[in-house]
Motif scaffolding. Structure first.
Motif, PDB file in Angstrom:
ATOM      1  N   MET A 175     -30.410 -22.930  59.704  1.00 38.34           N
ATOM      2  CA  MET A 175     -29.232 -23.554  60.328  1.00 38.34           C
ATOM      3  C   MET A 175     -28.258 -22.401  60.772  1.00 38.34           C
ATOM      4  N   GLY A 176     -28.090 -21.562  59.766  1.00 36.65           N
ATOM      5  CA  GLY A 176     -27.150 -20.433  59.756  1.00 36.65           C
ATOM      6  C   GLY A 176     -27.700 -19.220  60.724  1.00 36.65           C
ATOM      7  N   GLU A 177     -28.690 -19.127  61.442  1.00 34.80           N
ATOM      8  CA  GLU A 177     -29.391 -17.938  62.048  1.00 34.80           C
ATOM      9  C   GLU A 177     -28.435 -17.733  63.265  1.00 34.80           C
ATOM     10  N   PHE A 216     -35.705 -18.348  75.753  1.00 39.92           N
ATOM     11  CA  PHE A 216     -34.624 -19.063  76.501  1.00 39.92           C
ATOM     12  C   PHE A 216     -34.801 -20.563  76.442  1.00 39.92           C
ATOM     13  N   ARG A 217     -35.654 -21.013  75.158  1.00 37.41           N
ATOM     14  CA  ARG A 217     -35.794 -22.465  75.198  1.00 37.41           C
ATOM     15  C   ARG A 217     -35.510 -22.740  73.655  1.00 37.41           C
ATOM     16  N   TRP A 218     -35.306 -23.935  73.427  1.00 40.62           N
ATOM     17  CA  TRP A 218     -34.977 -24.370  72.080  1.00 40.62           C
ATOM     18  C   TRP A 218     -36.045 -24.057  71.174  1.00 40.62           C
ATOM     19  N   THR A 219     -37.337 -24.149  71.575  1.00 44.46           N
ATOM     20  CA  THR A 219     -38.418 -23.852  70.795  1.00 44.46           C
ATOM     21  C   THR A 219     -38.653 -22.486  70.351  1.00 44.46           C
ATOM     22  N   GLY A 220     -38.077 -21.616  71.417  1.00 44.43           N
ATOM     23  CA  GLY A 220     -37.845 -20.257  70.855  1.00 44.43           C
ATOM     24  C   GLY A 220     -36.687 -20.151  69.710  1.00 44.43           C
ATOM     25  N   ALA A 221     -35.930 -20.900  69.723  1.00 43.19           N
ATOM     26  CA  ALA A 221     -34.747 -20.778  68.644  1.00 43.19           C
ATOM     27  C   ALA A 221     -35.293 -21.139  67.555  1.00 43.19           C
ATOM     28  N   ASN A 225     -27.275 -17.800  74.525  1.00 40.96           N
ATOM     29  CA  ASN A 225     -26.546 -19.028  74.000  1.00 40.96           C
ATOM     30  C   ASN A 225     -26.395 -19.893  75.571  1.00 40.96           C
ATOM     31  N   ILE A 226     -27.329 -20.671  75.557  1.00 43.17           N
ATOM     32  CA  ILE A 226     -27.114 -21.720  76.651  1.00 43.17           C
ATOM     33  C   ILE A 226     -26.700 -23.156  76.196  1.00 43.17           C
ATOM     34  N   PRO A 227     -25.439 -23.571  76.586  1.00 42.44           N
ATOM     35  CA  PRO A 227     -25.033 -24.794  75.980  1.00 42.44           C
ATOM     36  C   PRO A 227     -25.890 -25.956  76.475  1.00 42.44           C
ATOM     37  N   GLY A 228     -26.055 -26.679  75.227  1.00 41.79           N
ATOM     38  CA  GLY A 228     -27.071 -27.855  75.412  1.00 41.79           C
ATOM     39  C   GLY A 228     -28.397 -27.675  75.375  1.00 41.79           C
ATOM     40  N   GLN A 229     -29.033 -26.187  75.536  1.00 37.85           N
ATOM     41  CA  GLN A 229     -30.413 -25.837  75.494  1.00 37.85           C
ATOM     42  C   GLN A 229     -30.858 -25.068  74.319  1.00 37.85           C
ATOM     43  N   THR A 230     -29.786 -23.965  74.049  1.00 37.92           N
ATOM     44  CA  THR A 230     -30.312 -22.963  72.868  1.00 37.92           C
ATOM     45  C   THR A 230     -28.853 -22.791  72.331  1.00 37.92           C
ATOM     46  N   GLN A 231     -28.166 -23.406  72.355  1.00 39.06           N
ATOM     47  CA  GLN A 231     -26.677 -23.038  71.696  1.00 39.06           C
ATOM     48  C   GLN A 231     -26.781 -23.934  70.325  1.00 39.06           C
ATOM     49  N   THR A 232     -26.723 -23.252  69.285  1.00 34.63           N
ATOM     50  CA  THR A 232     -26.984 -23.841  67.998  1.00 34.63           C
ATOM     51  C   THR A 232     -25.390 -23.618  67.372  1.00 34.63           C
ATOM     52  N   LEU A 233     -25.373 -24.337  66.233  1.00 33.76           N
ATOM     53  CA  LEU A 233     -24.047 -24.049  65.625  1.00 33.76           C
ATOM     54  C   LEU A 233     -23.418 -22.582  65.581  1.00 33.76           C
ATOM     55  N   PRO A 234     -24.210 -21.558  64.995  1.00 38.98           N
ATOM     56  CA  PRO A 234     -23.438 -20.586  64.945  1.00 38.98           C
ATOM     57  C   PRO A 234     -23.088 -19.828  66.235  1.00 38.98           C
ATOM     58  N   SER A 235     -23.939 -20.267  67.305  1.00 39.57           N
ATOM     59  CA  SER A 235     -23.790 -19.629  68.499  1.00 39.57           C
ATOM     60  C   SER A 235     -22.710 -20.242  69.228  1.00 39.57           C
ATOM     61  N   LEU A 274     -28.647 -29.921  67.865  1.00 37.66           N
ATOM     62  CA  LEU A 274     -29.829 -28.939  68.383  1.00 37.66           C
ATOM     63  C   LEU A 274     -30.003 -28.089  67.309  1.00 37.66           C
ATOM     64  N   SER A 275     -29.007 -27.926  66.553  1.00 38.24           N
ATOM     65  CA  SER A 275     -29.286 -27.080  65.034  1.00 38.24           C
ATOM     66  C   SER A 275     -30.148 -27.762  63.992  1.00 38.24           C
ATOM     67  N   LEU A 276     -29.780 -28.998  64.018  1.00 42.46           N
ATOM     68  CA  LEU A 276     -30.537 -29.926  62.959  1.00 42.46           C
ATOM     69  C   LEU A 276     -32.071 -29.977  63.443  1.00 42.46           C
ATOM     70  N   ARG A 277     -32.156 -30.052  64.822  1.00 40.62           N
ATOM     71  CA  ARG A 277     -33.666 -30.094  65.384  1.00 40.62           C
ATOM     72  C   ARG A 277     -34.508 -28.822  65.120  1.00 40.62           C
ATOM     73  N   VAL A 278     -33.740 -27.739  65.568  1.00 42.79           N
ATOM     74  CA  VAL A 278     -34.357 -26.271  65.410  1.00 42.79           C
ATOM     75  C   VAL A 278     -34.535 -25.899  63.831  1.00 42.79           C
ATOM     76  N   SER A 279     -33.790 -26.457  63.019  1.00 40.94           N
ATOM     77  CA  SER A 279     -33.985 -26.040  61.704  1.00 40.94           C
ATOM     78  C   SER A 279     -35.130 -27.020  60.961  1.00 40.94           C
ATOM     79  N   LEU A 280     -35.060 -28.092  61.449  1.00 36.84           N
ATOM     80  CA  LEU A 280     -36.249 -29.076  60.983  1.00 36.84           C
ATOM     81  C   LEU A 280     -37.700 -28.506  61.540  1.00 36.84           C
ATOM     82  N   TRP A 281     -37.861 -28.288  62.596  1.00 38.19           N
ATOM     83  CA  TRP A 281     -39.240 -27.917  63.169  1.00 38.19           C
ATOM     84  C   TRP A 281     -39.408 -26.608  62.767  1.00 38.19           C
TER      85      TRP A 281
END
Length: 232
Positions: A163-165, A92-97, A175-185, A15-22
């Motif tokens: 990646m570190g946000e 509360f979506r990964w797009t928001g992250a 901080n929803i596991p599998g949905q918005t939980q990135t590496l730092p979270s 999820l962190s890689l996807r969020v950071s790339l987008w």
């Protein structure tokens, strides 16, 4: 180390890689435009724009996340219309992250690209313009190749920052596991439970590895492009 990661840890990494790339890809065109405008144009509100771009670096990340929630939440100034008219929801979506990460990384991207633009001699652009080339063509054929190392550096630094946000992201999308939980979270969550230190430490090592790889890649690509420009 990677073999030892659990399914939940892998999901946080993915999820962190996807969020950071987008976050990087979507904000890059705007970053180039804003950097060029700040470096080359004189217009009313230039200093205001410059301040707004760099504001996320000064504000506490939690404040930035709260402002994003007020703006892009389901009942936010913009978010309510995006939801009603287009069915787009960020809170509360990964797009928001990805949105939160792009906002926090945007100043670093703009700064790197702006420095690259300012290093280009304006006389080169003026010479191309005097030959009758349209401004957009001058930018595409003269300016863009010369600032490419700065664009690459800015994009990769923004990716690493995304990646570190943590602060803005957890405030805006929780901080929803599998949905918005990135590496730092995920690291934060593991540190809150007894016995979670080993999982947190593994993710810390992954974060360090990704950040160092991004920085080294940025340096290598910038030098490779600079050598090609100098030789071409």
């Amino acid at each position: 180390m990677l073999d030892a990661l659990s399914a939940d840890e892998w999901r946080a990494v993915e999820l962190s890689l996807r969020v950071s790339l987008w976050a990087t890809l979507v904000s890059l065109p705007l970053g180039i435009f804003v950097a060029y405008a700040l470096a080359r144009w004189s217009f009313w509100g230039r200093q205001i724009l410059n301040g707004l771009v760099h504001l996320p670096l000064i504000l506490p990340p939690v404040v930035t996340g709260y402002l994003l929630l007020l703006t892009f939440g389901r009942k936010g100034f913009v978010g309510q219309y995006l939801d009603q008219w287009f069915g787009i929801v960020f809170a509360f979506r990964w797009t928001g992250a990805a949105l939160a990460a792009s906002v926090m990384a945007f100043p670093l991207m703009v700064r790197a690209i702006r420095l690259a633009v300012e290093a280009v001699d304006p006389k080169l652009e003026e010479a191309a313009s005097t030959l009758g080339a349209p401004r957009l063509w001058v930018f595409a054929t003269v300016t863009l190749p010369l600032i490419l190392p700065g664009i690459i550096a800015g994009a990769i630094l923004a990716f690493a920052k995304a990646m570190g946000e943590f602060g803005a992201t957890i405030t805006f999308v929780s901080n929803i596991p599998g949905q918005t939980q990135t590496l730092p979270s995920a690291i934060y969550a593991f540190l809150q439970v007894p016995g979670g230190e080993p999982q947190a430490f593994r993710l810390v090592l992954v974060s360090i590895a990704v950040a160092m790889a991004a920085l080294l890649l940025s340096e290598w690509l910038s030098r490779a492009v600079a050598r090609r420009i100098a030789g071409g």
